[in-house]
Design a protein around this motif. Sequence first.
Motif, PDB file in Angstrom:
ATOM      1  N   ASN A   1       0.828  -1.208   0.000  1.00  0.00           N
ATOM      2  CA  ASN A   1       0.000   0.000   0.000  1.00  0.00           C
ATOM      3  C   ASN A   1       0.866   1.263   0.000  1.00  0.00           C
ATOM      4  OD1 ASN A   1      -2.443  -1.421   0.007  1.00  0.00           O
ATOM      5  ND2 ASN A   1      -2.493  -1.522   2.242  1.00  0.00           N
TER       6      ASN A   1
ATOM      7  N   LEU B   1       0.662  -4.676   6.844  1.00  0.00           N
ATOM      8  CA  LEU B   1      -0.769  -4.472   6.600  1.00  0.00           C
ATOM      9  C   LEU B   1      -1.514  -4.221   7.910  1.00  0.00           C
ATOM     10  CD1 LEU B   1      -1.446  -7.268   3.955  1.00  0.00           C
ATOM     11  CD2 LEU B   1      -1.576  -4.804   3.572  1.00  0.00           C
TER      12      LEU B   1
ATOM     13  N   GLN C   1      -0.745  -0.757   9.315  1.00  0.00           N
ATOM     14  CA  GLN C   1      -1.477   0.271   8.582  1.00  0.00           C
ATOM     15  C   GLN C   1      -2.926   0.346   9.063  1.00  0.00           C
ATOM     16  OE1 GLN C   1      -0.879  -0.984   4.531  1.00  0.00           O
ATOM     17  NE2 GLN C   1       1.183  -0.105   4.398  1.00  0.00           N
TER      18      GLN C   1
ATOM     19  N   ARG D   1      -7.592  -6.976  -0.018  1.00  0.00           N
ATOM     20  CA  ARG D   1      -7.949  -5.582  -0.292  1.00  0.00           C
ATOM     21  C   ARG D   1      -6.723  -4.692  -0.480  1.00  0.00           C
ATOM     22  NH1 ARG D   1     -11.265  -6.505   4.249  1.00  0.00           N
ATOM     23  NH2 ARG D   1      -9.985  -5.054   5.471  1.00  0.00           N
ATOM     24  N   ALA D   2      -5.551  -5.237  -0.228  1.00  0.00           N
ATOM     25  CA  ALA D   2      -4.330  -4.438  -0.254  1.00  0.00           C
ATOM     26  C   ALA D   2      -3.674  -4.456  -1.638  1.00  0.00           C
ATOM     27  CB  ALA D   2      -3.342  -4.963   0.790  1.00  0.00           C
ATOM     28  N   GLN D   3      -2.820  -3.476  -1.828  1.00  0.00           N
ATOM     29  CA  GLN D   3      -1.983  -3.427  -3.029  1.00  0.00           C
ATOM     30  C   GLN D   3      -0.567  -3.825  -2.618  1.00  0.00           C
ATOM     31  OE1 GLN D   3      -2.376   0.497  -4.696  1.00  0.00           O
ATOM     32  NE2 GLN D   3      -4.317   0.012  -5.701  1.00  0.00           N
TER      33      GLN D   3
END
Length: 322
Positions: free
Chosen positions: A37, A85, A88, A315-317
Amino acid sequence: MTKRLAFTALVMLLPTLWIQPPTGGAATLDRIVAVVNGEIITFSDLQSAAAQARLGLLSLSSDGMISHLPSSAPEILEPLINQRLQLQMARKRGITVGPEEVEKAVEDVKQKNGMATDAALKKALQETQADLDQYKNGLKDQIMILKLVNREVKSGVVLSEEEMRSYYEEQADRFLTPMQYRLRQIFIPIPGPGPAKTEEQTARSVADQLKSGADFQAMVKRYSGGPEANNNGDLGTVRADHMLPEIRQAIEPLKPGEFSGPVKTAAGIHIFRLDEIQPPKPRAFEEVKGEIREQLFFERSAELYEKWLKDLRARAQVEIKF
């Protein structure tokens, strides 16, 4: 093997630690191994984490469990990504950690690793090229994730009385009293660390006399040097899982009324008479209810955590450049 959650112990979570160039020296070029992200994870992060794992200062696994120490940087990348993740998300939720919480975590780590002082921890951290302040920052991240997972996962676990009773019935064999033995003994103490030939000869003689029909209580009064000698050698009821291995091995083949051969331990030489066997019995539900609640809570939390982390990752990049 049952999976362990990252939030079950602080040292099961992974701090991100940065390697700083030596004072006065040129900075060493680092490379990016992943972007989560928009936040980077560097090769230095992997090296530092691997070094701490080898020292036993932390354990690495994406689900909080480890069966072996990581031998290469790629094995550490997934846990680092998952940690990033969660950090964050924790910041997004406004979760904070106070300095007193970090200090308590430091003391826990020192205790678990047999370190009496900060100096000992600093010395261990030198091998990871991280200082104590960096390590404390890592612990702060761990606590932040701990709070996040408690809020996002554990708070969603609800157990009913019906579920616990069903588990009790399905797992009945797990909730039995231990095997117990009613024992008497003749104890021949060994006075010093040297040879015990005299005591061993006495013990063999006692065992032979018992086999020939000698009265046990009379032999206790004549030969036994233990405090139970004043009570006809009575040891009371002893749990099998509380016995020394060599004693348990000697007792298990006996039937009530039979004698063991001489059993030598660090204290002396024992000859046992088995009076009674008390086989395992079911423990009452109310007695084991707390154990069942703890086990079911752990299992349900593990399932929810795995799903929650998988959804978070989906859902993360995440871009891996390793």
